[in-house]
Scaffold this motif. Structure first.
Motif, PDB file in Angstrom:
ATOM      1  N   SER A   1      25.795  32.398  30.082  1.00 25.43           N
ATOM      2  CA  SER A   1      26.456  33.504  30.790  1.00 25.43           C
ATOM      3  C   SER A   1      27.227  32.987  32.003  1.00 25.43           C
ATOM      4  O   SER A   1      27.051  33.475  33.119  1.00 25.43           O
ATOM      5  N   PRO A   2      28.084  31.985  31.828  1.00 25.65           N
ATOM      6  CA  PRO A   2      28.724  31.360  32.990  1.00 25.65           C
ATOM      7  C   PRO A   2      29.798  32.244  33.616  1.00 25.65           C
ATOM      8  O   PRO A   2      30.467  33.023  32.937  1.00 25.65           O
ATOM      9  N   MET A   3      29.955  32.128  34.923  1.00 21.28           N
ATOM     10  CA  MET A   3      31.066  32.761  35.635  1.00 21.28           C
ATOM     11  C   MET A   3      32.309  31.917  35.367  1.00 21.28           C
ATOM     12  O   MET A   3      32.419  30.807  35.879  1.00 21.28           O
ATOM     13  N   ILE A   4      33.212  32.432  34.573  1.00 21.29           N
ATOM     14  CA  ILE A   4      34.391  31.660  34.160  1.00 21.29           C
ATOM     15  C   ILE A   4      35.665  32.209  34.788  1.00 21.29           C
ATOM     16  O   ILE A   4      36.491  31.467  35.317  1.00 21.29           O
ATOM     17  N   ASP A   5      35.847  33.519  34.755  1.00 27.15           N
ATOM     18  CA  ASP A   5      37.012  34.145  35.384  1.00 27.15           C
ATOM     19  C   ASP A   5      36.536  35.426  36.068  1.00 27.15           C
ATOM     20  O   ASP A   5      36.319  36.452  35.417  1.00 27.15           O
ATOM     21  N   GLY A   6      36.385  35.350  37.383  1.00 19.36           N
ATOM     22  CA  GLY A   6      35.818  36.452  38.149  1.00 19.36           C
ATOM     23  C   GLY A   6      36.717  37.657  38.266  1.00 19.36           C
ATOM     24  O   GLY A   6      36.250  38.733  38.652  1.00 19.36           O
ATOM     25  N   TRP A   7      37.980  37.525  37.946  1.00 20.34           N
ATOM     26  CA  TRP A   7      38.892  38.673  38.032  1.00 20.34           C
ATOM     27  C   TRP A   7      39.026  39.385  36.686  1.00 20.34           C
ATOM     28  O   TRP A   7      38.984  40.601  36.614  1.00 20.34           O
ATOM     29  N   MET A   8      39.152  38.622  35.629  1.00 16.97           N
ATOM     30  CA  MET A   8      39.428  39.237  34.337  1.00 16.97           C
ATOM     31  C   MET A   8      38.222  39.964  33.757  1.00 16.97           C
ATOM     32  O   MET A   8      38.384  41.005  33.116  1.00 16.97           O
TER      33      MET A   8
ATOM     34  N   TRP B   1      34.850  37.048  51.905  1.00 17.76           N
ATOM     35  CA  TRP B   1      35.347  38.416  51.750  1.00 17.76           C
ATOM     36  C   TRP B   1      36.801  38.514  52.173  1.00 17.76           C
ATOM     37  O   TRP B   1      37.612  39.174  51.511  1.00 17.76           O
ATOM     38  N   ASN B   2      37.171  37.866  53.262  1.00 11.73           N
ATOM     39  CA  ASN B   2      38.556  37.951  53.749  1.00 11.73           C
ATOM     40  C   ASN B   2      39.527  37.348  52.742  1.00 11.73           C
ATOM     41  O   ASN B   2      40.620  37.899  52.515  1.00 11.73           O
ATOM     42  N   ARG B   3      39.161  36.229  52.106  1.00 13.88           N
ATOM     43  CA  ARG B   3      40.013  35.654  51.055  1.00 13.88           C
ATOM     44  C   ARG B   3      40.052  36.584  49.845  1.00 13.88           C
ATOM     45  O   ARG B   3      41.108  36.848  49.275  1.00 13.88           O
ATOM     46  N   PHE B   4      38.900  37.031  49.458  1.00 13.38           N
ATOM     47  CA  PHE B   4      38.754  37.902  48.295  1.00 13.38           C
ATOM     48  C   PHE B   4      39.593  39.174  48.452  1.00 13.38           C
ATOM     49  O   PHE B   4      40.366  39.546  47.565  1.00 13.38           O
ATOM     50  N   ALA B   5      39.437  39.838  49.589  1.00 13.43           N
ATOM     51  CA  ALA B   5      40.089  41.131  49.800  1.00 13.43           C
ATOM     52  C   ALA B   5      41.604  41.015  49.900  1.00 13.43           C
ATOM     53  O   ALA B   5      42.324  41.989  49.660  1.00 13.43           O
ATOM     54  N   ALA B   6      42.095  39.833  50.235  1.00 14.89           N
ATOM     55  CA  ALA B   6      43.542  39.640  50.362  1.00 14.89           C
ATOM     56  C   ALA B   6      44.231  39.440  49.014  1.00 14.89           C
ATOM     57  O   ALA B   6      45.461  39.385  48.958  1.00 14.89           O
ATOM     58  N   HIS B   7      43.436  39.342  47.935  1.00 19.88           N
ATOM     59  CA  HIS B   7      44.016  39.038  46.619  1.00 19.88           C
ATOM     60  C   HIS B   7      43.465  39.998  45.559  1.00 19.88           C
ATOM     61  O   HIS B   7      42.707  39.595  44.671  1.00 19.88           O
ATOM     62  N   PRO B   8      43.863  41.275  45.623  1.00 20.36           N
ATOM     63  CA  PRO B   8      43.358  42.230  44.626  1.00 20.36           C
ATOM     64  C   PRO B   8      43.979  42.058  43.242  1.00 20.36           C
ATOM     65  O   PRO B   8      43.385  42.470  42.255  1.00 20.36           O
ATOM     66  N   ALA B   9      45.158  41.452  43.162  1.00 22.14           N
ATOM     67  CA  ALA B   9      45.817  41.230  41.870  1.00 22.14           C
ATOM     68  C   ALA B   9      45.504  39.822  41.364  1.00 22.14           C
ATOM     69  O   ALA B   9      44.978  38.969  42.084  1.00 22.14           O
ATOM     70  N   TYR B  10      45.874  39.582  40.098  1.00 22.37           N
ATOM     71  CA  TYR B  10      45.556  38.319  39.438  1.00 22.37           C
ATOM     72  C   TYR B  10      46.623  37.280  39.785  1.00 22.37           C
ATOM     73  O   TYR B  10      47.404  36.844  38.934  1.00 22.37           O
ATOM     74  N   ASP B  11      46.618  36.862  41.048  1.00 19.95           N
ATOM     75  CA  ASP B  11      47.619  35.909  41.515  1.00 19.95           C
ATOM     76  C   ASP B  11      47.065  34.486  41.422  1.00 19.95           C
ATOM     77  O   ASP B  11      46.036  34.235  40.771  1.00 19.95           O
TER      78      ASP B  11
ATOM     79  N   TRP C   1      43.312  33.540  41.838  1.00 12.27           N
ATOM     80  CA  TRP C   1      42.400  33.694  40.708  1.00 12.27           C
ATOM     81  C   TRP C   1      42.779  32.796  39.538  1.00 12.27           C
ATOM     82  O   TRP C   1      41.897  32.203  38.892  1.00 12.27           O
ATOM     83  N   GLN C   2      44.059  32.678  39.263  1.00 11.39           N
ATOM     84  CA  GLN C   2      44.480  31.919  38.088  1.00 11.39           C
ATOM     85  C   GLN C   2      44.117  30.444  38.188  1.00 11.39           C
ATOM     86  O   GLN C   2      43.748  29.820  37.188  1.00 11.39           O
ATOM     87  N   LEU C   3      44.214  29.880  39.396  1.00  9.97           N
ATOM     88  CA  LEU C   3      43.990  28.443  39.555  1.00  9.97           C
ATOM     89  C   LEU C   3      42.514  28.056  39.550  1.00  9.97           C
ATOM     90  O   LEU C   3      42.189  26.870  39.582  1.00  9.97           O
ATOM     91  N   GLN C   4      41.623  29.055  39.518  1.00 14.63           N
ATOM     92  CA  GLN C   4      40.201  28.722  39.392  1.00 14.63           C
ATOM     93  C   GLN C   4      39.576  29.334  38.143  1.00 14.63           C
ATOM     94  O   GLN C   4      38.355  29.345  37.988  1.00 14.63           O
TER      95      GLN C   4
END
Length: 647
Positions: A210-217, A280-290, A293-296
């Protein structure tokens, strides 16, 4: 007179006895002699304590392993006594390596946590390590530290840390055979996947669970842009201190009330001090799949850096936390031509249940302990094959996926990736019907009110929720009578419908708002009575569901407002299934616009960042689901005429 005289004599005698006793009492000076050994002027806690371990069947070592940049990582090692030429099993974790050995027992199998008991039989050296900056390890903690590159300008990441750790173990644990396997679930599964980007040559086998692979998708943080806001407790637990932090304090028992009263997820976070947290500050600044998120996203990175390490990608059919990562990593590697050493396993489990007992999942009961049986009969023999050279009774197939209806494991040599599936639409029909024939037209409407979102479980929903692990199999009749939930149902089936793959929701809808969410559930409706288990009579069992944020219908990276009152298509993949709808059952598709408080509310007014929507942005919207001709809403099903599975 005689009696009075006698009493007087008794009183006189009593006084004499009392006086004598007083004369014999201590006067403050003890006759006992005080010796030097009686006096302690220092602490009763010794500077160093060594527990006698003559009866232990293992040796425990706590070491600090140096990384290439000088940072040392705390590592706990259990070595069976008399060990010689044994393989090592490594797990890297942010959850306290010492906590994996919770019991001070002389027996290795009793000392470790439940998930490692089957490995602690004296045939493995077990190793747990705190990741950088957590618990006993030095360095700075960064949540799922990105690989070296644009998001990580340093010269280290969890790939190099795994490499350096394995290098040290091979050179310093003389009881080993120089071969290492890696295992771990959730965040720990992510550390396994990171190690595979550039594996140490001594890493011979791996199992990300159950690995965390893409936290946005579709893993822990978002699902197609909808925030899983209950994970804000995880943020404080992980990033407020080096050890375990506290969850967010609650004003009310019911989290439905807590999040509703807070307003937006950003308002909730701000009220509880989250601005102090860099993550949280990094997270909250990127609500879209920019690019953040894509580079990790590891399902993109793994095919670019494929390894030859035999890898077992595991997850649960009803994994309520990380249902996205394992199968997408496996699909990406398989599509890129690396299927030979990558295998997929999907069990009848909730998140990380592979490491616990697997007799049942909510109301679903299995004929045995599916988790223990898989560990003992498949997983450990497979590890032994690559770490000891022992033969396997059966080779591991391309995919092993549990059949929850027939209650057995199905083995596939040709499980297709989603993009190669043949799909059969099952259409939404008039009068709330569902069928395989395309409808003539029509539509159904409901009012989605952000002030009254649809709950994902019956209320109250406390923070510490016993139903959290099994919410994905909860009977959906609890929302069936809500006016903002549409339920489309087939007639009673007369023959089995078998699904093998990932369903695709293909919804055509218009809304009076300029944003909105769509929740689509694929459900098995049981017959009205079940003599073998009366509680399952009429049960509405979700077999696959997900949520999609409407602003991302054209692009996950570049959101755009929805055109009010204009039909738009919302097409998204649902979690994969290996399932049979039996005769006497019915197939149901449910559609709604919220799943609260698990996911944050969509204000239904387009704003740049939903995390910080204002109270005035939250507005009712009328949503109409189209049957055609402007769009034939359907769920595209991976129907197979005949299963290709072996058993």
């Amino acid at each position: 007179m005689k009696t009075a005289a006698f009493s007087s004599v008794l009183v006189t005698l009593a006084c004499l006895v009392s006086a004598s006793a007083f004369a014999m009492a201590p006067t403050g000076q003890s006759s006992a002699k005080v010796t030097p050994d009686m006096i302690q002027t220092g602490s009763d806690i010794p500077a160093h304590w060594t527990q006698p371990e003559g009866n232990f069947d293992y040796v425990k070592r706590d070491v600090m392993i140096p990384m290439r940049d000088g940072v040392k990582l705390h590592t706990v090692i259990l070595i069976p006594k008399g060990a010689h030429d044994l393989p090592m099993l490594l797990e890297r974790t942010p959850y306290n390596a010492s906590g994996f050995v919770p019991n001070n027992s002389p027996h290795m199998a009793d000392a470790v946590w439940s998930g490692d008991k089957d490995w602690a039989d004296g045939s493995y050296i077990l190793v747990w390590q705190d990741v950088r900056g957590k618990y006993g390890s030095e360095g700075k903690y960064i949540m799922t530290r990105p690989p070296m590159g644009p998001l990580n300008p340093t010269k280290t990441d969890d790939t190099t840390d795994a490499w350096d750790t394995i290098d040290w173990l091979v050179k310093n644990i003389t009881q080993s055979n120089g071969k290492v396997g890696m295992i771990g679930s959730s965040y720990d599964g992510w550390t396994v996947a990171m190690a595979l980007l550039h594996p140490n040559p001594a890493l011979k086998v791996a199992a990300p669970e159950s690995p965390m692979i893409d936290g946005w998708m579709g893993d822990d943080w978002y699902h197609y842009g909808a925030l899983r806001q209950v994970n804000l407790d995880y943020f404080t637990g992980q990033t407020t201190r080096k050890g375990k932090g506290e969850s967010v304090p609650r004003d009310n028992y019911d989290d439905y009330t807590n999040f509703l009263e807070a307003g937006s997820a950003g308002d909730y976070a701000d009220a509880h001090g989250f601005k102090q947290l860099p993550w949280w500050n990094r997270f909250a600044a990127h609500p879209a799949y920019d690019a953040f998120w894509q580079l990790q996203a590891l399902d993109k990175l793994l095919p670019e850096h494929p390894s030859s390490v035999p890898t077992m990608w595991l997850q649960g059919l009803w994994d309520q936390e990380d249902i996205y990562g394992a199968i997408h990593a496996w699909e990406a590697l398989t599509k890129a031509g690396h299927g030979a050493n990558n295998h997929l396993v999907i069990g009848p489990w909730w998140h990380s249940q592979i490491n616990r007992q697997g007799w049942h999942l909510g109301p679903l009961k299995w004929p045995g302990d599916t988790a223990a049986e898989f560990r003992q009969q498949v997983m450990i023999p497979w590890f032994n094959h690559y770490l000891r050279g022992t033969p396997m009774a059966k080779p591991l197939p391309q995919a092993m996926i549990y059949n929850a209806v027939e209650k057995r494991w199905d083995r596939f040599s040709n499980w297709k990736v989603a993009s190669a599936q043949q799909l059969t639409p099952i259409y939404l029909q008039a009068d709330m019907g569902l069928g395989f024939q395309q409808p003539a037209g029509g539509g159904d409407s409901y009012v989605s009110d952000p002030a009254k979102p649809v709950p994902y479980l019956p209320r109250p929903i406390p923070q510490k929720n016993d139903n959290w692990r099994t919410w994905l199999v909860h009977d959906q009749r609890f929302v069936a009578d809500r006016p903002d939930v549409l339920s489309y149902t087939t007639p009673v089936l007369t023959k089995t419908v078998t699904l093998q793959g990932a369903p695709i929701a293909d919804i055509f809808a218009k809304t009076t708002g300029t944003d909105g969410d769509f929740v689509v559930k694929l459900i098995d409706v049981y017959p009205g009575t079940d003599p073998s288990d009366p509680t399952m009579g009429g049960y509405e069992l979700p077999i696959s569901l997900d949520i999609f944020r409407g602003r991302y219908r054209k692009s996950f990276a570049d959101p755009s407002p929805i055109l009010a009152n204009v039909v738009q298509e919302y097409k998204f993949r649902l979690p994969s299934v290996n399932y049979e709808f039996k005769p006497g059952h019915r197939i149901m598709v449910q559609i709604q616009s919220s799943l609260f408080p698990l996911y944050d509310r969509n204000p239904q007014t387009y704003v740049p960042n939903i995390l910080f929507a204002k109270p005035a942005d939250y507005k009712k919207a009328t949503v109409t689901i189209e049957h055609g001709p402007d769009g034939h809403s359907a769920v595209l099903l991976p129907v197979v005429a005949h299963s290709t599975a072996s058993h």
